[in-house]
Design a protein around this motif. Sequence first.
Motif, PDB file in Angstrom:
ATOM      1  N   ASP A 126      65.482  65.904  71.273  1.00 53.36           N
ATOM      2  CA  ASP A 126      66.319  64.852  72.200  1.00 53.36           C
ATOM      3  C   ASP A 126      64.395  64.042  72.696  1.00 53.36           C
ATOM      4  N   SER A 127      63.961  64.479  72.702  1.00 51.67           N
ATOM      5  CA  SER A 127      61.977  64.519  73.506  1.00 51.67           C
ATOM      6  C   SER A 127      61.381  63.850  71.729  1.00 51.67           C
ATOM      7  N   GLY A 128      61.832  64.577  70.506  1.00 52.92           N
ATOM      8  CA  GLY A 128      61.913  64.031  68.461  1.00 52.92           C
ATOM      9  C   GLY A 128      61.948  62.443  69.012  1.00 52.92           C
ATOM     10  N   PHE A 129      63.378  62.243  69.279  1.00 57.36           N
ATOM     11  CA  PHE A 129      63.473  61.032  69.174  1.00 57.36           C
ATOM     12  C   PHE A 129      63.295  60.619  70.313  1.00 57.36           C
ATOM     13  N   ILE A 130      63.169  60.635  71.175  1.00 60.79           N
ATOM     14  CA  ILE A 130      62.647  59.143  72.693  1.00 60.79           C
ATOM     15  C   ILE A 130      61.226  59.254  72.198  1.00 60.79           C
ATOM     16  N   GLY A 136      68.364  62.964  61.415  1.00 59.43           N
ATOM     17  CA  GLY A 136      67.496  64.563  60.488  1.00 59.43           C
ATOM     18  C   GLY A 136      67.043  65.052  61.653  1.00 59.43           C
ATOM     19  N   LEU A 137      66.964  64.674  62.910  1.00 56.14           N
ATOM     20  CA  LEU A 137      66.475  65.416  63.821  1.00 56.14           C
ATOM     21  C   LEU A 137      67.323  66.585  64.710  1.00 56.14           C
ATOM     22  N   TYR A 138      68.692  66.320  64.331  1.00 54.82           N
ATOM     23  CA  TYR A 138      70.063  66.893  65.001  1.00 54.82           C
ATOM     24  C   TYR A 138      69.840  68.106  63.925  1.00 54.82           C
ATOM     25  N   THR A 139      69.632  67.767  62.255  1.00 52.27           N
ATOM     26  CA  THR A 139      70.012  68.979  61.193  1.00 52.27           C
ATOM     27  C   THR A 139      69.121  69.960  61.575  1.00 52.27           C
ATOM     28  N   ALA A 161      69.334  50.079  62.744  1.00 57.05           N
ATOM     29  CA  ALA A 161      70.536  51.337  63.555  1.00 57.05           C
ATOM     30  C   ALA A 161      70.580  52.012  62.536  1.00 57.05           C
ATOM     31  N   SER A 162      70.394  51.839  60.634  1.00 53.18           N
ATOM     32  CA  SER A 162      70.586  52.927  60.260  1.00 53.18           C
ATOM     33  C   SER A 162      69.663  53.175  59.993  1.00 53.18           C
ATOM     34  N   LEU A 163      68.061  52.757  60.770  1.00 52.27           N
ATOM     35  CA  LEU A 163      67.454  54.051  59.884  1.00 52.27           C
ATOM     36  C   LEU A 163      67.405  54.846  61.235  1.00 52.27           C
ATOM     37  N   SER A 164      67.507  54.476  62.784  1.00 52.63           N
ATOM     38  CA  SER A 164      68.170  55.460  63.829  1.00 52.63           C
ATOM     39  C   SER A 164      68.196  56.164  63.127  1.00 52.63           C
ATOM     40  N   LEU A 165      70.036  55.879  62.861  1.00 46.53           N
ATOM     41  CA  LEU A 165      70.874  56.919  62.645  1.00 46.53           C
ATOM     42  C   LEU A 165      69.986  58.055  61.556  1.00 46.53           C
ATOM     43  N   GLY A 192      62.479  62.979  61.192  1.00 46.50           N
ATOM     44  CA  GLY A 192      63.295  64.204  62.128  1.00 46.50           C
ATOM     45  C   GLY A 192      63.052  65.537  61.892  1.00 46.50           C
ATOM     46  N   ALA A 193      63.518  65.950  60.425  1.00 47.11           N
ATOM     47  CA  ALA A 193      64.188  67.263  60.270  1.00 47.11           C
ATOM     48  C   ALA A 193      63.041  68.314  60.638  1.00 47.11           C
ATOM     49  N   VAL A 194      61.499  67.124  60.023  1.00 45.03           N
ATOM     50  CA  VAL A 194      60.097  67.788  59.989  1.00 45.03           C
ATOM     51  C   VAL A 194      59.739  67.974  61.877  1.00 45.03           C
TER      52      VAL A 194
END
Length: 446
Positions: free
Chosen positions: A120-124, A151-154, A142-146, A110-112
């Motif tokens: 938003d598009s990264g999570f999709i 990670g994306l949000y950071t 749920a743990s993986l999704s969070l 997610g961070a990369v």
Amino acid sequence: MITGPSLLLLILASIVLIILLTARFKLHPFLALVIACFFLGITVRIPLPDIVKSMEKGFGGIMSYIGMIVIFGSVIGVFLEKSGGAMKIAQSIIKLTGEKKTIPAISLIGAVVSVPVFCDSGFILLSGLADKISKLSNTSKASLSLSLATGLYTTHTLVPPTPGPIAAAGNIGASGYLGTIILLGLCFSIPTLLITQFLSKRMGKKIITNEVQHTDKTEQNDTVLMPSLTNALIPLLVPIILIAFGTIIRFTGMANEWIDFISAPVVAIFIGAIIAMLLLRPQNKSDIKDWFIEAVKVSGPILIITAAGGAFGGVLKATPLSEYVGQWMTSGDSSDILILLLIFLIAAVLKTAQGSSTSAMVITSSLLAPLIPVLGWDSAIQFALAVLVIGGGAMTVSHFNDSYFWVVSQFSGMSAKDTNRSFTLITGVQGLTVLSLSVLVWIIFL
């Protein structure tokens, strides 16, 4: 013109007006910011011709810096996404770390990915990967999704060339310190990610997710011929390396005209965009034009909000705010740490009230811009910490009025209630972590 406490109250009223127009009346942030410009200018009694001139100067000033950067950054993101390059990076990280470390791995993914691709598009794009890893590794979905979402949000709020940090840097005059912002943003991301991984693992164990039918885009990326990992990484890493290299060389005093040229953010990210178009080409060559057009469309909403924020900042600069705050600063009743806390609080209030992290960063940096000369901040670290504190505030918090909140909820299979109890709480911790790190670095190095 009006000054003193009355001026501060009118500025506060203009911020409240933006929040009400966007959160309550669902007005587009661009219109809300323009209305706030006229409201503030008229109530502070700025001469009417000067209101228009200030708006035009602020609008054009920020666009002259950020416009091409956002478009070229969007080109990299769209070509990574469409070609399957982002998925290739994700799969390679999972392969490298192994199934036993899936939560740290997907957080790193997610961070990369979120450096060039909007969260938003990264999570999709990657939510289907979390589902598959869960089934293969006996890890809570749920743990993986969070972990993926946070990670994306950071990096979305901390590491350029994402639009929020770029806009904040441009507004406060920190465009020349973008390399320092990237390096410090990456350093701050590491402890932030470690904390979010721990919280994601702990909270996700208690959450039961529903089955989600993922989009065709996610499924297709598993079957199409994806680019090599090297080709996927080069367009992402080259701009960051060029900008960081230029920053390091300037610190040593060895910079020259060519180094300054290729490490300029607009040139470095342009080079990354050209590389992306060459290495991540679609199978049908005629689609290159369509992908580029989509990148321009993606960048459009960000650009107009950012430009309107620049207009708002222009009106703020036309008020006596800097003179009034200067008197307050010289009275000895304030400190740089207090200013950092106030910056964080303003960004957090804006984010929590109207939902958009980018809008919160744009507006907060517009408010801060007139104060920079008064504060006397002139070093790369001071500017970088200002941008990161704004980013930390813009993390705090993601909840029901944030589109990303609903993307995470819908594509992870978590209920809105569970998402609020977990994801929203973690975003608050993320913001406070960034604030704490910023204050600590300021105390130690400044």
